[in-house]
Design a protein around this motif. Structure first.
Motif, PDB file in Angstrom:
ATOM      1  N   LEU A  83       5.129  15.305   0.951  1.00 46.01           N
ATOM      2  CA  LEU A  83       5.842  14.841  -0.235  1.00 46.01           C
ATOM      3  C   LEU A  83       4.803  14.306  -1.207  1.00 46.01           C
ATOM      4  CD1 LEU A  83       8.571  14.203  -1.653  1.00 46.01           C
ATOM      5  CD2 LEU A  83       8.442  11.936  -0.572  1.00 46.01           C
ATOM      6  N   VAL A  84       4.778  14.841  -2.421  1.00 46.36           N
ATOM      7  CA  VAL A  84       3.803  14.440  -3.433  1.00 46.36           C
ATOM      8  C   VAL A  84       4.558  13.815  -4.602  1.00 46.36           C
ATOM      9  CG1 VAL A  84       1.922  15.187  -4.933  1.00 46.36           C
ATOM     10  CG2 VAL A  84       2.321  16.352  -2.742  1.00 46.36           C
ATOM     11  N   LEU A  85       4.218  12.561  -4.924  1.00 52.19           N
ATOM     12  CA  LEU A  85       4.857  11.828  -6.015  1.00 52.19           C
ATOM     13  C   LEU A  85       3.826  11.597  -7.116  1.00 52.19           C
ATOM     14  CD1 LEU A  85       6.711   9.154  -3.840  1.00 52.19           C
ATOM     15  CD2 LEU A  85       7.676  11.260  -4.777  1.00 52.19           C
ATOM     16  N   THR A  86       4.082  12.137  -8.292  1.00 56.46           N
ATOM     17  CA  THR A  86       3.148  11.968  -9.402  1.00 56.46           C
ATOM     18  C   THR A  86       3.857  11.264 -10.553  1.00 56.46           C
ATOM     19  OG1 THR A  86       3.607  13.990 -10.659  1.00 56.46           O
ATOM     20  CG2 THR A  86       2.166  14.196  -8.755  1.00 56.46           C
ATOM     21  N   SER A  91       5.414   3.561 -12.499  1.00 57.31           N
ATOM     22  CA  SER A  91       6.658   4.336 -12.479  1.00 57.31           C
ATOM     23  C   SER A  91       7.421   4.208 -11.167  1.00 57.31           C
ATOM     24  CB  SER A  91       6.367   5.810 -12.764  1.00 57.31           C
ATOM     25  OG  SER A  91       5.427   6.338 -11.845  1.00 57.31           O
ATOM     26  N   GLY A  92       6.816   3.571 -10.151  1.00 54.25           N
ATOM     27  CA  GLY A  92       7.525   3.349  -8.890  1.00 54.25           C
ATOM     28  C   GLY A  92       7.063   4.213  -7.737  1.00 54.25           C
ATOM     29  N   LYS A  93       5.955   4.941  -7.915  1.00 50.93           N
ATOM     30  CA  LYS A  93       5.492   5.849  -6.849  1.00 50.93           C
ATOM     31  C   LYS A  93       5.109   5.084  -5.584  1.00 50.93           C
ATOM     32  CE  LYS A  93       1.992   7.372  -9.122  1.00 50.93           C
ATOM     33  NZ  LYS A  93       2.063   6.392 -10.217  1.00 50.93           N
ATOM     34  N   THR A  94       4.292   4.030  -5.738  1.00 50.83           N
ATOM     35  CA  THR A  94       3.856   3.251  -4.572  1.00 50.83           C
ATOM     36  C   THR A  94       5.040   2.584  -3.904  1.00 50.83           C
ATOM     37  OG1 THR A  94       1.659   2.876  -5.522  1.00 50.83           O
ATOM     38  CG2 THR A  94       2.407   1.327  -3.831  1.00 50.83           C
ATOM     39  N   HIS A  95       6.000   2.088  -4.693  1.00 48.37           N
ATOM     40  CA  HIS A  95       7.202   1.464  -4.127  1.00 48.37           C
ATOM     41  C   HIS A  95       7.959   2.474  -3.266  1.00 48.37           C
ATOM     42  CE1 HIS A  95      10.496  -1.741  -4.842  1.00 48.37           C
ATOM     43  NE2 HIS A  95      10.805  -1.029  -3.765  1.00 48.37           N
ATOM     44  N   MET A  96       8.135   3.690  -3.769  1.00 44.56           N
ATOM     45  CA  MET A  96       8.835   4.717  -2.981  1.00 44.56           C
ATOM     46  C   MET A  96       8.084   5.039  -1.697  1.00 44.56           C
ATOM     47  SD  MET A  96      10.105   7.488  -5.806  1.00 44.56           S
ATOM     48  CE  MET A  96      10.636   6.946  -7.437  1.00 44.56           C
ATOM     49  N   ASP A 151      -1.945   6.651  -0.761  1.00 43.07           N
ATOM     50  CA  ASP A 151      -1.534   6.165  -2.075  1.00 43.07           C
ATOM     51  C   ASP A 151      -2.704   6.199  -3.056  1.00 43.07           C
ATOM     52  OD1 ASP A 151       0.308   4.923  -3.883  1.00 43.07           O
ATOM     53  OD2 ASP A 151      -0.676   3.004  -3.529  1.00 43.07           O
ATOM     54  N   ASP A 152      -2.396   6.550  -4.294  1.00 45.62           N
ATOM     55  CA  ASP A 152      -3.367   6.491  -5.398  1.00 45.62           C
ATOM     56  C   ASP A 152      -4.532   7.461  -5.185  1.00 45.62           C
ATOM     57  OD1 ASP A 152      -4.469   5.775  -7.778  1.00 45.62           O
ATOM     58  OD2 ASP A 152      -5.190   3.821  -7.132  1.00 45.62           O
ATOM     59  N   LEU A 153      -4.213   8.736  -5.166  1.00 46.61           N
ATOM     60  CA  LEU A 153      -5.260   9.756  -5.046  1.00 46.61           C
ATOM     61  C   LEU A 153      -6.259   9.693  -6.196  1.00 46.61           C
ATOM     62  CD1 LEU A 153      -3.510  13.046  -3.892  1.00 46.61           C
ATOM     63  CD2 LEU A 153      -5.063  11.600  -2.605  1.00 46.61           C
ATOM     64  N   ASP A 154      -5.852   9.114  -7.338  1.00 48.13           N
ATOM     65  CA  ASP A 154      -6.747   9.044  -8.486  1.00 48.13           C
ATOM     66  C   ASP A 154      -7.952   8.146  -8.215  1.00 48.13           C
ATOM     67  OD1 ASP A 154      -4.937  10.211 -10.966  1.00 48.13           O
ATOM     68  OD2 ASP A 154      -3.778   9.273  -9.390  1.00 48.13           O
ATOM     69  N   SER A 155      -7.869   7.298  -7.181  1.00 50.78           N
ATOM     70  CA  SER A 155      -9.009   6.434  -6.839  1.00 50.78           C
ATOM     71  C   SER A 155      -9.976   7.130  -5.894  1.00 50.78           C
ATOM     72  CB  SER A 155      -8.513   5.135  -6.191  1.00 50.78           C
ATOM     73  OG  SER A 155      -7.879   5.399  -4.943  1.00 50.78           O
ATOM     74  N   THR A 183       0.547   9.946  -3.373  1.00 52.94           N
ATOM     75  CA  THR A 183       0.931   9.517  -4.719  1.00 52.94           C
ATOM     76  C   THR A 183      -0.292   9.639  -5.629  1.00 52.94           C
ATOM     77  OG1 THR A 183       0.343   7.147  -4.720  1.00 52.94           O
ATOM     78  CG2 THR A 183       2.413   7.784  -3.629  1.00 52.94           C
ATOM     79  N   CYS A 184      -0.046  10.006  -6.885  1.00 55.36           N
ATOM     80  CA  CYS A 184      -1.144  10.130  -7.846  1.00 55.36           C
ATOM     81  C   CYS A 184      -0.596  10.000  -9.258  1.00 55.36           C
ATOM     82  CB  CYS A 184      -1.900  11.445  -7.674  1.00 55.36           C
ATOM     83  SG  CYS A 184      -0.852  12.911  -7.568  1.00 55.36           S
ATOM     84  N   ASP A 185      -1.435   9.495 -10.157  1.00 54.92           N
ATOM     85  CA  ASP A 185      -1.036   9.359 -11.558  1.00 54.92           C
ATOM     86  C   ASP A 185      -1.082  10.705 -12.259  1.00 54.92           C
ATOM     87  OD1 ASP A 185      -0.928   6.691 -10.969  1.00 54.92           O
ATOM     88  OD2 ASP A 185      -2.784   6.162 -12.015  1.00 54.92           O
TER      89      ASP A 185
END
Length: 404
Positions: A83-86, A91-96, A151-155, A183-185
């Protein structure tokens, strides 16, 4: 937990509970699973505490958010595949993602949560002699976790070592089809092409765009602020000027054409004419009319726009170049004022072509004003501006509007 080493066992390579784990009571098991999950302060992030409609007030954004929440709930009930949340930060990605882990833990099943930056730090630290877990044990625990949240693939740290380790982890879970949440921005492809190909593989992954940037209703590049724009209306446009005999219609005809387009913005409207003929006023009146109708509008002076695009390459720019370019491409109504007044460098021509060609292919409502002869414009732009299947061209031949 234990991992069987018997290659003949159907549980080979999987983490399975040992007898002591199976015999523990529910409360003890939950506490142990929470420690294993590494949620920390994110234990409070559950589906019950999620904002029901997200942060946006726009119906289409709320519907997109609801789809992502529904997918996260279904994944928590039966974790399968990826499951990929962008979406934008906040926007609530980490919360989900944390809510998925919390629900899985409540069901008595193990799950592991890591931000990517923390994951790589933990792996580096595991090389130390006094590390709680050796590198091999820690890496094996992570890559074989029954459910892993990254979480936070952008990091994701772009070093050779980080790329190697992260690729090993993702490749292992990809080939084994182990349940994983990312999850990623930014979109996965923007982060890394190879990683993006796996994260968007339809055979394994579901990708949900949680929320985009909430753009203001009115955006401007240059001096046409919202306060200044307020004075540019059809009611304040003076049509007393007369057309030049034997040539194109003057201000009254231009105002009629602008009103017609503003009432039903289809394709492009191009105003041509010398400076001071009222082109900018009519473009501003169109912008005001579409704002009242509920559209999002961007009013950009072309020379200022190109300066803004150049500045977006700076490390401390308030907006990334790619984001600004995409915003100009996608805005529902774009007004480009004073096309042709810019410095004609190959770079400037290419950027304008990228914006206008994108909108040309999509038949997106666009207003252009110019006092430059078509023959002096970039031929690629002139060809698109002059395409009468999409564009209405109106030349204003009248005395100087400012001088009355």
């Amino acid at each position: 937990m234990r991992v069987t080493s018997d290659p003949e066992s159907p549980e080979f390579g999987r983490a399975v509970p040992c007898r002591c784990v199976q015999e523990e009571d529910g409360r003890t098991r939950r506490e142990r699973l929470l420690r294993y999950a590494r949620l920390g302060a994110l234990e409070r992030f559950t589906f019950a505490t999620l904002l029901p409609r997200g942060r946006s007030t726009r119906p289409e954004a709320q519907a997109r958010y609801a789809l992502a929440v529904d997918a996260a709930r279904r994944f928590a009930d039966a974790p399968q595949g990826w499951l990929v949340l962008t979406g934008v930060p906040g926007s609530g990605k980490t919360h989900m993602a944390a809510a998925i882990v919390n629900q899985v833990v409540e069901a008595g099943r193990p799950a592991l949560f890591f931000t990517v930056a923390d994951l790589l730090d933990q792996l580096r630290a595991s090389y130390n002699d006094d590390a709680e877990l050796s590198y091999d044990r820690l890496f094996d625990q992570i890559r074989n976790a029954p459910l892993l949240v990254l979480d936070d693939l952008d990091s994701y740290s772009d070093t050779a070592w980080a790329r190697e380790k992260f690729d090993q982890l993702v490749s292992h879970r990809f080939h084994a089809a182990l349940p994983t949440v990312f999850t990623c921005d930014r979109s996965p492809e923007e982060i890394d092409a190879r990683l993006g190909a796996r994260l968007t593989d339809p055979a394994l992954a579901q990708v949900f765009f949680v929320a985009g940037r909430e753009l203001p209703r009115y955006m401007h590049v240059g001096g046409m602020t919202r306060e200044r724009l307020a004075s540019f209306t059809f009611e304040t446009f003076r049509t007393g000027g007369k057309s030049v005999q034997g040539r194109a219609p003057g201000l009254e005809g231009a105002a009629r054409e602008a009103r017609r387009w503003a009432a039903d913005p289809q394709g492009w409207l191009v105003f041509l004419g010398e400076s001071g003929r009222g082109k900018t006023h009519l473009a501003g009146a169109i912008a005001n009319h579409r704002l009242e109708a509920g559209d999002t509008v961007c009013f950009a002076n072309v020379p200022d726009l190109l300066d803004e695009l150049r500045a977006a390459f700076a490390p401390d720019a308030h907006e990334r170049f790619e984001d600004l370019l995409q915003r100009l491409r996608d805005v529902p109504v774009l007004i480009l004022d004073d096309l042709g007044a810019q410095q004609t460098t190959p770079w400037a021509q290419e950027k304008l072509y990228q914006i206008l060609n994108y909108r040309y292919e999509g038949r997106m409502p666009t207003v252009v004003t110019t006092n430059t002869e078509m023959s002096r414009l970039d031929p690629r732009l002139a060809s698109r501006l002059g395409d009468l299947q999409i564009s209405v061209m109106y030349e204003i031949v009248a005395p100087d509007y400012r001088l009355g």
